[in-house]
Design a protein around this motif. Structure first.
Motif, PDB file in Angstrom:
ATOM      1  N   VAL A 491      -8.479  10.236  13.881  1.00  0.00           N
ATOM      2  CA  VAL A 491      -7.615   9.359  14.677  1.00  0.00           C
ATOM      3  C   VAL A 491      -7.743   7.912  14.201  1.00  0.00           C
ATOM      4  CG1 VAL A 491      -7.232   8.398  16.974  1.00  0.00           C
ATOM      5  CG2 VAL A 491      -7.557  10.858  16.684  1.00  0.00           C
ATOM      6  N   SER A 492      -8.964   7.463  14.014  1.00  0.00           N
ATOM      7  CA  SER A 492      -9.170   6.090  13.536  1.00  0.00           C
ATOM      8  C   SER A 492      -8.513   5.875  12.174  1.00  0.00           C
ATOM      9  CB  SER A 492     -10.668   5.789  13.434  1.00  0.00           C
ATOM     10  OG  SER A 492     -11.283   5.863  14.698  1.00  0.00           O
ATOM     11  N   ARG A 493      -8.626   6.873  11.300  1.00  0.00           N
ATOM     12  CA  ARG A 493      -7.996   6.750   9.979  1.00  0.00           C
ATOM     13  C   ARG A 493      -6.479   6.627  10.104  1.00  0.00           C
ATOM     14  NH1 ARG A 493     -11.640   8.042   5.958  1.00  0.00           N
ATOM     15  NH2 ARG A 493     -13.495   9.156   6.679  1.00  0.00           N
ATOM     16  N   THR A 494      -5.898   7.417  10.982  1.00  0.00           N
ATOM     17  CA  THR A 494      -4.445   7.362  11.173  1.00  0.00           C
ATOM     18  C   THR A 494      -4.025   5.976  11.626  1.00  0.00           C
ATOM     19  OG1 THR A 494      -4.361   9.723  11.715  1.00  0.00           O
ATOM     20  CG2 THR A 494      -2.501   8.364  12.420  1.00  0.00           C
ATOM     21  N   LEU A 495      -4.741   5.424  12.597  1.00  0.00           N
ATOM     22  CA  LEU A 495      -4.416   4.094  13.109  1.00  0.00           C
ATOM     23  C   LEU A 495      -4.527   3.039  12.006  1.00  0.00           C
ATOM     24  CD1 LEU A 495      -6.392   4.261  16.487  1.00  0.00           C
ATOM     25  CD2 LEU A 495      -3.920   4.373  16.220  1.00  0.00           C
ATOM     26  N   GLU A 496      -5.571   3.129  11.213  1.00  0.00           N
ATOM     27  CA  GLU A 496      -5.782   2.093  10.201  1.00  0.00           C
ATOM     28  C   GLU A 496      -4.813   2.229   9.031  1.00  0.00           C
ATOM     29  OE1 GLU A 496      -9.665   0.812   9.334  1.00  0.00           O
ATOM     30  OE2 GLU A 496     -10.411   1.198  11.362  1.00  0.00           O
ATOM     31  N   TYR A 497      -4.484   3.453   8.647  1.00  0.00           N
ATOM     32  CA  TYR A 497      -3.484   3.623   7.595  1.00  0.00           C
ATOM     33  C   TYR A 497      -2.118   3.111   8.046  1.00  0.00           C
ATOM     34  CZ  TYR A 497      -6.628   6.516   4.723  1.00  0.00           C
ATOM     35  OH  TYR A 497      -7.659   6.972   3.938  1.00  0.00           O
ATOM     36  N   ALA A 498      -1.807   3.255   9.325  1.00  0.00           N
ATOM     37  CA  ALA A 498      -0.537   2.730   9.832  1.00  0.00           C
ATOM     38  C   ALA A 498      -0.476   1.216   9.638  1.00  0.00           C
ATOM     39  CB  ALA A 498      -0.361   3.090  11.302  1.00  0.00           C
ATOM     40  N   PHE A 499      -1.584   0.541   9.919  1.00  0.00           N
ATOM     41  CA  PHE A 499      -1.624  -0.904   9.690  1.00  0.00           C
ATOM     42  C   PHE A 499      -1.537  -1.234   8.206  1.00  0.00           C
ATOM     43  CE2 PHE A 499      -4.294  -4.731   8.838  1.00  0.00           C
ATOM     44  CZ  PHE A 499      -3.388  -5.663   9.312  1.00  0.00           C
ATOM     45  N   ASN A 500      -2.261  -0.485   7.367  1.00  0.00           N
ATOM     46  CA  ASN A 500      -2.208  -0.721   5.921  1.00  0.00           C
ATOM     47  C   ASN A 500      -0.796  -0.516   5.386  1.00  0.00           C
ATOM     48  OD1 ASN A 500      -5.381   1.015   5.657  1.00  0.00           O
ATOM     49  ND2 ASN A 500      -5.022  -1.158   6.012  1.00  0.00           N
ATOM     50  N   ASP A 501      -0.092   0.497   5.900  1.00  0.00           N
ATOM     51  CA  ASP A 501       1.287   0.731   5.471  1.00  0.00           C
ATOM     52  C   ASP A 501       2.185  -0.440   5.866  1.00  0.00           C
ATOM     53  OD1 ASP A 501       0.651   3.169   4.346  1.00  0.00           O
ATOM     54  OD2 ASP A 501       1.191   4.326   6.127  1.00  0.00           O
ATOM     55  N   TYR A 502       1.972  -0.943   7.080  1.00  0.00           N
ATOM     56  CA  TYR A 502       2.715  -2.124   7.506  1.00  0.00           C
ATOM     57  C   TYR A 502       2.466  -3.295   6.554  1.00  0.00           C
ATOM     58  CZ  TYR A 502       2.681  -6.712   9.696  1.00  0.00           C
ATOM     59  OH  TYR A 502       2.804  -8.054   9.923  1.00  0.00           O
ATOM     60  N   ALA A 503       1.187  -3.522   6.215  1.00  0.00           N
ATOM     61  CA  ALA A 503       0.837  -4.652   5.357  1.00  0.00           C
ATOM     62  C   ALA A 503       1.555  -4.561   4.017  1.00  0.00           C
ATOM     63  CB  ALA A 503      -0.684  -4.695   5.158  1.00  0.00           C
ATOM     64  N   LEU A 504       1.558  -3.368   3.427  1.00  0.00           N
ATOM     65  CA  LEU A 504       2.242  -3.186   2.149  1.00  0.00           C
ATOM     66  C   LEU A 504       3.751  -3.302   2.311  1.00  0.00           C
ATOM     67  CD1 LEU A 504       2.033  -2.670  -0.837  1.00  0.00           C
ATOM     68  CD2 LEU A 504       1.871  -0.215  -0.369  1.00  0.00           C
ATOM     69  N   ALA A 505       4.275  -2.870   3.438  1.00  0.00           N
ATOM     70  CA  ALA A 505       5.716  -2.990   3.693  1.00  0.00           C
ATOM     71  C   ALA A 505       6.157  -4.448   3.687  1.00  0.00           C
ATOM     72  CB  ALA A 505       6.068  -2.344   5.034  1.00  0.00           C
ATOM     73  N   ILE A 506       5.319  -5.326   4.233  1.00  0.00           N
ATOM     74  CA  ILE A 506       5.664  -6.743   4.273  1.00  0.00           C
ATOM     75  C   ILE A 506       5.751  -7.306   2.849  1.00  0.00           C
ATOM     76  CG2 ILE A 506       4.912  -9.010   5.076  1.00  0.00           C
ATOM     77  CD1 ILE A 506       5.948  -6.986   7.227  1.00  0.00           C
ATOM     78  N   VAL A 507       4.803  -6.924   2.011  1.00  0.00           N
ATOM     79  CA  VAL A 507       4.844  -7.380   0.620  1.00  0.00           C
ATOM     80  C   VAL A 507       6.064  -6.795  -0.087  1.00  0.00           C
ATOM     81  CG1 VAL A 507       3.611  -7.461  -1.570  1.00  0.00           C
ATOM     82  CG2 VAL A 507       2.333  -7.589   0.570  1.00  0.00           C
ATOM     83  N   ALA A 508       6.337  -5.512   0.161  1.00  0.00           N
ATOM     84  CA  ALA A 508       7.501  -4.863  -0.452  1.00  0.00           C
ATOM     85  C   ALA A 508       8.788  -5.578  -0.054  1.00  0.00           C
ATOM     86  CB  ALA A 508       7.549  -3.394  -0.039  1.00  0.00           C
ATOM     87  N   ARG A 509       8.888  -5.950   1.209  1.00  0.00           N
ATOM     88  CA  ARG A 509      10.089  -6.653   1.671  1.00  0.00           C
ATOM     89  C   ARG A 509      10.240  -7.989   0.957  1.00  0.00           C
ATOM     90  NH1 ARG A 509      11.238  -7.317   8.024  1.00  0.00           N
ATOM     91  NH2 ARG A 509      11.793  -5.137   7.732  1.00  0.00           N
ATOM     92  N   ASP A 510       9.157  -8.740   0.868  1.00  0.00           N
ATOM     93  CA  ASP A 510       9.228 -10.054   0.238  1.00  0.00           C
ATOM     94  C   ASP A 510       9.499  -9.962  -1.261  1.00  0.00           C
ATOM     95  OD1 ASP A 510       8.750 -11.154   2.668  1.00  0.00           O
ATOM     96  OD2 ASP A 510       6.684 -11.732   2.279  1.00  0.00           O
ATOM     97  N   MET A 511       9.121  -8.825  -1.879  1.00  0.00           N
ATOM     98  CA  MET A 511       9.325  -8.661  -3.311  1.00  0.00           C
ATOM     99  C   MET A 511      10.618  -7.910  -3.625  1.00  0.00           C
ATOM    100  SD  MET A 511       5.385  -7.923  -4.562  1.00  0.00           S
ATOM    101  CE  MET A 511       5.744  -8.104  -6.305  1.00  0.00           C
ATOM    102  N   GLY A 512      11.409  -7.628  -2.600  1.00  0.00           N
ATOM    103  CA  GLY A 512      12.699  -6.984  -2.803  1.00  0.00           C
ATOM    104  C   GLY A 512      12.632  -5.501  -3.096  1.00  0.00           C
ATOM    105  N   LYS A 513      11.539  -4.849  -2.730  1.00  0.00           N
ATOM    106  CA  LYS A 513      11.383  -3.412  -2.974  1.00  0.00           C
ATOM    107  C   LYS A 513      11.788  -2.669  -1.697  1.00  0.00           C
ATOM    108  CE  LYS A 513       7.727  -4.473  -6.294  1.00  0.00           C
ATOM    109  NZ  LYS A 513       8.521  -4.249  -7.512  1.00  0.00           N
ATOM    110  N   THR A 514      13.082  -2.589  -1.474  1.00  0.00           N
ATOM    111  CA  THR A 514      13.638  -2.143  -0.201  1.00  0.00           C
ATOM    112  C   THR A 514      13.296  -0.688   0.115  1.00  0.00           C
ATOM    113  OG1 THR A 514      15.474  -3.685  -0.528  1.00  0.00           O
ATOM    114  CG2 THR A 514      15.753  -1.987   1.147  1.00  0.00           C
ATOM    115  N   GLU A 515      13.370   0.183  -0.872  1.00  0.00           N
ATOM    116  CA  GLU A 515      13.093   1.599  -0.621  1.00  0.00           C
ATOM    117  C   GLU A 515      11.652   1.795  -0.154  1.00  0.00           C
ATOM    118  OE1 GLU A 515      13.267   5.922  -2.962  1.00  0.00           O
ATOM    119  OE2 GLU A 515      14.109   4.122  -3.886  1.00  0.00           O
TER     120      GLU A 515
END
Length: 763
Positions: A491-515
């Motif tokens: 459960v803890s891993r799931t919660l933390e990976y969700a945050f890590n995915d969010y963090a990478l999504a923010i970088v992807a958005r700023d770098m124009g990696k929409t998919e």
């Protein structure tokens, strides 16, 4: 012209004096004994009941620190020094991860004795008394009572000077020992040069347990007077040899002719690449034998760093706690480059590389420090953060995968989550550079999307249980997460990976990696898949979607990391409003927070709950954050030896205190928002490296007026209950009007509350 030059001299001379000598407020012995704080007594157990810090001497982020040694071993979870130990067996050159439950590595110890030569530590360890100790970040001094020898040490980045004063006329010996628990290491006496050199090989723990780490701690020791006799030893067995290798408890001894009151000085160079570079590091940093001059340089480095935050209070105790916490927050990550830029390649076997124009760092206790310690440095020392991120990228390039928790220059995969990604994203969204952003993104993406082969995985590379996470959008209980130091904890891993995915999504958005962005943002909601609405909590879940039936909210269960479901269910830093909605709305969310504190289940001594007190800022009662934070500041920190709530974990516990005492905290470091609370001090100046100053000014004594009634930023009314990173970096003044009772309207409206998403991400 002479008058003009004299005026310039006065300006710079008195300008330098204007910098406060804040070292007098630092007590390095705080945290060297069992925690005596309230929640630690209730929740702490085993090694978690210890702060595990040491009275470390050196400079901020230095390669090697020095500490009195009361424990001989480099074993996991045993620090070199504990306050209640009765004997000292030397001054250790240490690479202990401050406040951790890891291991020392590549260390060596220098011990003076008098009288009969003894070479077994059990025999030569000396009694001492704490009234004979002087401990400061730049200096340590102790009287070794069994020998009447006063031992002193001061240190710089890669070098140190030791000073020994004989209290009586007697045979005087200096013992030097590499501290290998594996009966390895090397030591050599060079009679012509009057020098001792050697090394202690480093070994991995966690993933790759027991394997060579691929580098050693190298040292060179020089003396300001000749020795009359020398030899080597292995335990009690003494030899006339000038060198010894791979023997149990090996070391070297030197005999000096010393009268009462005479002084012996030793200067020491260290390196992670070679004895030659240890000698070069020493020759560059210390050229003479003036102990006081070296100490002044060490003290100046600390005062410069600590004076970046200046607080005003009439209570000395508050300054003691604050600057001691600040000292603990500035010890890691650790410098690994020599003066010529040489450093050991990450995850390689005795291969070196050279880095020019910046430095290479290691010992990232990443599960801990991404929360507050690194964000603190993102404000205070952004250029150094750029070097930290560049070091992470270099590790990924050299090892093939971005490391999860890089320590002793190896993959460890200690703890859970993928917070190297969170850290890099946090630096990136703040505009901090000094690293290749495209390479950084590709390494983060590889961790998030690719599953390594079995051999690579067992070596500690890649996210644990990523295959299950991608298949089910959570990690089911059937996956016991083998080949991990922390098994299960699904459960803890799931919660933390969700945050890590969010963090990478923010970088992807700023770098124009929409998919990538769209996929990762969807995955960032995976925390909802382990939230069981019927019980109002996160819970273990099987692959078929059914829930664990042995749920207990306040019991440490195997699917939770180092805590309970009640403590961990608030770990959704990137989507607190979404979590509140999942729980049934803001009122239900607030009641759940209330329940945690009312039941006494908030545990400050471990990191997963550090954001919880600030979450009331997402409810209609932000004043409760002000109440709970003030309570924690009062109950979980002190200036005594037991004054830290749990493992300090490379400065995270201490960095929490600094933020909370300043009145703001980065619940979600990637969002670049800091949630407000009542500052502990009436005035706080944060001196930024861009030349600007950000001031937090309270209208009254916060101890008497604990609640925020209104706020102004740069003279204008400010209704939000959070600051942006740019607000701070622009400099200016945050004026906080305080009262004895809460203003329940301030900061309670939706549009005044933090978004949980960085401004750049809203495009």
């Amino acid at each position: 012209m002479l008058r003009y030059s004299f005026l310039i001299f006065l300006f710079f001379h008195f300008g330098a004096l204007a910098q406060d000598d804040v070292l007098k407020y630092v007590n390095p012995l705080t945290g060297t004994a069992n925690s005596t704080t309230k929640s630690a007594i209730k929740h702490g157990e085993g090694t978690e009941a210890l702060a595990n810090v040491i009275p470390a001497v050196g400079v901020p982020f230095g390669m090697t620190q020095w500490t009195p040694q009361t424990r001989l071993t480099e074993k996991k979870c045993i620090a070199p020094y504990y306050y209640k130990d009765p004997k000292i067996s030397g001054l250790r050159a240490t690479h202990w991860l401050s406040g951790s439950c890891t291991q020392d590595y590549g260390s060596f110890t220098v011990m003076p004795i008098s009288g009969q030569l003894k070479t077994s530590a059990v025999d030569y360890a000396s009694s001492y008394a704490h009234e004979d100790e002087v401990a400061s970040p730049d200096y340590y001094k102790v009287l070794l009572r069994d020998y009447l020898i006063t031992a002193e040490v001061t240190g710089l980045e890669r070098s140190a000077m030791l000073k020994f004063t004989a209290g009586k006329t007697d045979d005087f010996y200096l013992l030097m020992t590499p501290n290998s628990d594996k009966d390895k290491g090397f030591i050599k006496i060079d009679r012509k040069k009057g020098e001792v050199s050697g090394y202690n090989p480093a070994y991995r723990i966690y993933q790759g347990l027991g394997q060579p780490a691929g580098f050693s701690g190298y040292f060179v020791i020089q003396f300001d007077r000749p020795f009359s006799k020398s030899g080597t030893f292995s335990g009690n067995q003494q030899y006339g040899l000038d060198s010894l290798i791979n023997q149990k408890d090996l070391g070297a001894y030197l005999k000096f002719e010393m009268e009462k009151g005479e002084i012996l000085r030793a200067r020491v160079g260290t390196s992670f690449t070679s004895i030659a570079n240890a000698r070069k590091n020493l020759a560059t940093e210390i050229t003479g034998w003036n102990f006081d001059e070296v100490r002044k340089r060490s003290a100046a480095a600390w005062n410069k760093a600590l004076n970046q935050i200046q607080v005003k209070t009439d209570l000395e105790k508050q300054k003691n706690i604050f600057y001691t916490a600040f000292y603990h927050s500035l010890q890691h990550p650790r410098l690994f480059t020599d003066v010529d830029g040489t450093y050991p390649k990450f995850a390689h076997q005795y291969e070196n590389a050279v880095l020019k124009g910046t430095e290479y760092y290691d010992d990232f206790s990443m599960w801990d420090i991404y929360r507050a310690q690194l964000p603190l440095l993102e404000i205070l020392q952004p250029q150094k953060i750029g070097a930290f991120v560049n070091s992470m990228v270099l590790k990924g390039e050299q090892g093939g995968w971005l490391p999860i928790f890089p320590c002793w220059n190896s993959y460890t995969n200690a703890m859970i989550g993928d917070h190297g990604t969170a850290f890099i994203a946090s630096a990136y969204t703040k505009g901090i550079r000094g690293f290749d952003t495209q390479k950084a993104y590709q390494l983060m993406r590889k961790n998030a999307f690719e599953i390594p082969d079995k051999e690579t995985y067992r070596d500690g590379k890649g996210r644990r249980a990523l295959d299950s996470y991608l298949k089910y959008d959570y990690i089911p209980l059937e996956d016991s997460v083998p080949d991990a130091f922390h098994k299960r904890e699904q459960v803890s891993r799931t919660l933390e990976y969700a945050f890590n995915d969010y963090a990478l999504a923010i970088v992807a958005r700023d770098m124009g990696k929409t998919e990538d962005m769209n996929l990762l943002l969807k995955r960032s909601s995976n925390y909802k898949n382990v939230f069981q609405k019927e019980i109002g909590s996160v819970n273990g879940r099987y692959a078929d979607g059914s829930w664990a039936t042995d749920f207990k909210a306040d019991v440490k269960l195997p699917f939770i990391t180092e805590g309970t479901p009640r403590q961990y269910m608030f770990y959704v830093p990137h989507d607190v409003s979404g979590l509140a909605s999942t729980m049934g709305g803001k009122k239900t969310f607030e009641k759940a927070l209330d329940s945690l504190f009312i039941k006494g289940e908030y545990w400050h001594g471990n990191e997963p709950g550090h954001q919880i007190p600030f979450l009331y800022n997402f409810t209609d009662s932000p004043w409760k954050t002000q109440r709970e934070v003030r309570k924690i500041l009062s109950e979980e920190y002190d200036d005594g030896i037991g004054g830290l709530s749990g493992n300090d974990d490379a400065g995270q516990m201490s960095a929490w205190y600094l933020f909370a005492a300043m009145g703001f905290y980065p619940v979600n470091p990637v969002a670049n928002e800091y949630l407000l609370s009542t500052p502990l001090f009436q005035s706080i100046n944060i001196n930024l490296q861009n030349g600007k100053t950000f001031t937090v000014q309270a209208s009254a004594d916060p101890l008497e007026m604990p609640y925020i009634t209104s706020v102004k930023l740069n003279g204008k009314s400010y209704r939000k209950n959070y600051l942006s990173h740019q607000d701070i970096m622009n400099g200016g003044t945050l004026e906080i009007k305080l009262g004895k009772t809460p203003n329940e309207k301030w900061g309670a409206k939706d549009n005044n509350q933090p978004s949980g998403i960085s401004n750049k991400a809203k495009k």
